[in-house]
Design an enzyme around this catalytic site. Structure first.
Site, mmCIF file in Angstrom:
data_model
loop_
_atom_site.group_PDB
_atom_site.id
_atom_site.type_symbol
_atom_site.label_atom_id
_atom_site.label_comp_id
_atom_site.label_asym_id
_atom_site.label_seq_id
_atom_site.Cartn_x
_atom_site.Cartn_y
_atom_site.Cartn_z
ATOM 1 N N GLY A 81 -13.258 26.492 1.513
ATOM 2 C CA GLY A 81 -11.978 27.008 1.967
ATOM 3 C C GLY A 81 -10.835 26.521 1.118
ATOM 4 N N ARG A 116 -9.066 27.986 7.266
ATOM 5 C CA ARG A 116 -8.245 28.168 8.465
ATOM 6 C C ARG A 116 -6.960 27.357 8.438
ATOM 7 N NH1 ARG A 116 -9.709 24.463 13.315
ATOM 8 N NH2 ARG A 116 -10.461 22.617 12.276
ATOM 9 N N ASP A 164 -12.725 32.808 12.125
ATOM 10 C CA ASP A 164 -11.501 33.470 12.574
ATOM 11 C C ASP A 164 -10.241 32.765 12.076
ATOM 12 O OD1 ASP A 164 -11.313 31.188 14.170
ATOM 13 O OD2 ASP A 164 -11.830 32.223 16.025
ATOM 14 N N GLY A 165 -10.417 31.603 11.447
ATOM 15 C CA GLY A 165 -9.262 30.901 10.898
ATOM 16 C C GLY A 165 -8.359 30.263 11.928
ATOM 17 N N ARG A 213 0.561 20.178 10.130
ATOM 18 C CA ARG A 213 0.170 18.900 9.540
ATOM 19 C C ARG A 213 1.073 18.585 8.349
ATOM 20 N NH1 ARG A 213 -6.067 18.341 8.641
ATOM 21 N NH2 ARG A 213 -5.698 19.937 7.058
ATOM 22 N N ARG A 227 -8.459 17.140 -2.038
ATOM 23 C CA ARG A 227 -9.627 16.429 -1.529
ATOM 24 C C ARG A 227 -10.617 16.162 -2.656
ATOM 25 N NH1 ARG A 227 -9.658 18.753 3.882
ATOM 26 N NH2 ARG A 227 -7.773 20.000 4.084
ATOM 27 N N ASP A 287 -15.269 17.123 1.514
ATOM 28 C CA ASP A 287 -14.085 17.969 1.672
ATOM 29 C C ASP A 287 -13.104 17.392 2.673
ATOM 30 O OD1 ASP A 287 -16.501 18.945 3.256
ATOM 31 O OD2 ASP A 287 -14.887 19.884 4.393
ATOM 32 N N ASN A 288 -13.511 16.348 3.381
ATOM 33 C CA ASN A 288 -12.621 15.669 4.322
ATOM 34 C C ASN A 288 -12.115 14.336 3.781
ATOM 35 O OD1 ASN A 288 -12.969 17.736 6.182
ATOM 36 N ND2 ASN A 288 -14.640 16.699 7.239
ATOM 37 N N ASP A 343 -8.285 15.226 8.319
ATOM 38 C CA ASP A 343 -9.182 16.139 9.040
ATOM 39 C C ASP A 343 -9.853 15.457 10.233
ATOM 40 O OD1 ASP A 343 -8.689 18.449 7.598
ATOM 41 O OD2 ASP A 343 -10.115 17.912 6.035
#
EC number: 2.7.7.-
Length: 489
Positions: A90, A93, A125-126, A176, A183, A252-253, A262
């Site tokens: 991504g 979302r 659905d994001g 946020r 990342r 990715d976090n 995250d």
């Protein structure tokens, strides 16, 4: 302090080549309403706190209107999820609305989580649900109050629109705020695609913006990796010392700045359990509490591999070699402070490990015990009965307390002075899962958001006594054991 329309946007990420993102406005939520507003975070971006009361505020942060000066985009990244590389994640979302530069020259990303689908959403659905946004909103502020590097959040905007997870829930967006949302996985996506030039462009961008002292040196890339290694090691030490489990330490976090990022199925320790697994979806315990330091090191090797187009393997290994010693020394320092010791280093390690062992075996609440330990008396005529009675195996505590007293005597420790320092190192309040669940239940069942704001205020100063809030420092009730938190949000 500024109005929303006068925020000073300087969208540096949007000026990178198109390969790094996709331009994407948020998809509007219907009938938005304010759930909670964080005035302290508003100050970071020079936003006047009264702006949170405007109807336009809800429109801007629910996707119904575009902030003047913003440049909404979805950031591209990949990552290792539970040890397996996923070539594109991504952001599916969350939408980077833009970067606000405040009067002090600081850049702050405005990152709208739950802003709807992006080109990277795959079949998702994001959206985000109110439940998960409440948890992240409160925990990011709790971590900031504890002095742990973290993203923060400006607000939660809710909606009655339905979002489908394990069940039908109501949607929400989380605004946020962070210096960066780059990342480890942002580097990985280009490395695995063989796009070495993009790896270099991204590294140069991050260095220029966040590590300007490294722009000129010829060995800037190895030094950059080493700085990320050091920051990550210190972050892991802080997590372990405070008893925080992240739950989903995928690459990715992992923040390139060493921030906690995250918040999904996180959890603070109640009774000390070294193998605590806070994520109901983590069936193998990969991200258990006691595995976090090693996972931090593993994730850094993934980042180092992604940076090998910019340095030799030996240079990458040298940077990684700083991790273990930095983590160990910082963790020992933090635990020594929690114990009120003046001395740190190898000599006090047995005191730390022996204590954790008896806390584990006796199922002692981690936060409550360390806070109570500030009242330990060195006087041999007093047996520290309150502390002793926490343990089923009182002899085990007596044996440990004897060694602890010897160390305190050796340091010429004074009870009153030590108590003050220990209260400053051991929080009274943490965001226990049951406290978050109480706030979520009120919000979702009754549309009563007062508990969110109460916790937000409480967790800003977790080391203060706050006697009127003492019930929030109590052990969790029995029903809290049934709370299950998974990756679904």
């Amino acid at each position: 302090m500024q109005k929303l329309e006068a925020l000073n946007f300087d969208n540096t990420y949007a000026r990178l080549p198109d390969a790094f993102f996709a331009h994407q406005p948020p998809t509007p939520m219907t009938d938005p309403y304010m759930v909670s507003f964080n005035a302290d975070v508003a100050k970071l971006i020079d936003l006047h706190p009264e702006e949170g009361m405007r109807a336009e505020f809800l429109e801007y942060f629910s996707g119904q209107r575009t902030l003047p000066g913003s440049s909404p985009l979805a950031m591209l990244y990949a990552g290792h999820q539970f040890g397996h590389f996923v070539p594109q994640l991504g952001d599916g979302r969350a939408i980077l609305l833009g970067e606000v530069r405040n009067q002090s020259g600081e850049h702050w990303d405005l990152h709208l989580k739950g802003g709807g689908p992006t080109p990277f959403s795959r079949s998702g659905d994001g959206r985000a649900v109110l439940r998960s946004t409440i948890r992240e909103y409160l925990c990011s502020e709790a971590m900031h109050g504890l002095g742990i590097p973290t993203s923060r959040a400006l607000c939660i905007v809710g909606s009655d629109m339905e979002v489908y997870r394990e069940s039908i829930e109501t949607g929400a967006t989380l605004m946020r705020v962070s210096p960066s949302h780059v990342r480890f996985g942002t580097f990985e996506v280009f490395f695995y695609r063989g796009q070495k030039e993009q790896v270099k462009i991204l590294a140069d961008y991050v260095i220029a913006k966040h590590f300007p002292e490294l722009v000129e040196p010829e060995d800037k890339y190895p030094r950059f990796l080493q700085e990320v290694v050091l920051r990550t090691a210190r972050l892991m030490a802080k997590w372990q010392a405070v008893g925080f489990a992240h739950g989903v330490m995928n690459t990715d976090n992992m923040s390139i700045l060493g921030l906690t990022l995250d918040y999904g199925p996180f959890g603070f320790l109640d009774n000390y359990d070294a193998g605590y697994i806070c994520n109901h979806s983590d069936h193998q315990g990969r991200y258990a509490f006691d595995q976090q330091p090693d996972i931090g090191a593993w994730n850094l090797t993934c980042l180092a591999q992604a940076l090998t187009p910019l340095m030799s393997v030996d240079e990458a290994k040298e940077a990684l070699n700083h991790y273990q010693s930095t983590f160990a020394s910082h963790y020992i320092d933090l635990m020594s402070a929690k114990l009120g010791l003046k001395e740190s280093g190898k000599l006090v390690v047995p005191l730390i490990t022996d204590l954790l062992d008896i806390l584990h075996k006796n199922h002692i609440d981690y936060t409550i015990f360390f806070r109570a330990l500030a009242n330990f008396k060195q006087d041999a005529t007093k047996n520290n009965a309150t502390l002793r009675d926490m343990f089923i195996d009182r002899e085990a505590f007596d044996n440990w307390a004897r060694e602890y007293k010897l160390q305190l005597d050796k340091e010429n420790s004074a009870d009153a002075t030590r108590r003050t320092s220990m209260l400053a190192a051991n929080p009274k309040y943490i965001l226990r899962n049951y406290l978050a669940q109480n706030a979520i239940s009120k919000a979702t069942d009754e549309k009563d958001f007062s508990e969110i704001d109460r916790l937000l205020h409480l967790l800003k100063t977790p080391f203060d006594e706050q006697p009127e809030m003492a019930r929030y420092a109590a052990p969790p009730p029995d029903w809290a054991n049934k709370i299950q938190v998974s990756c679904s949000s």
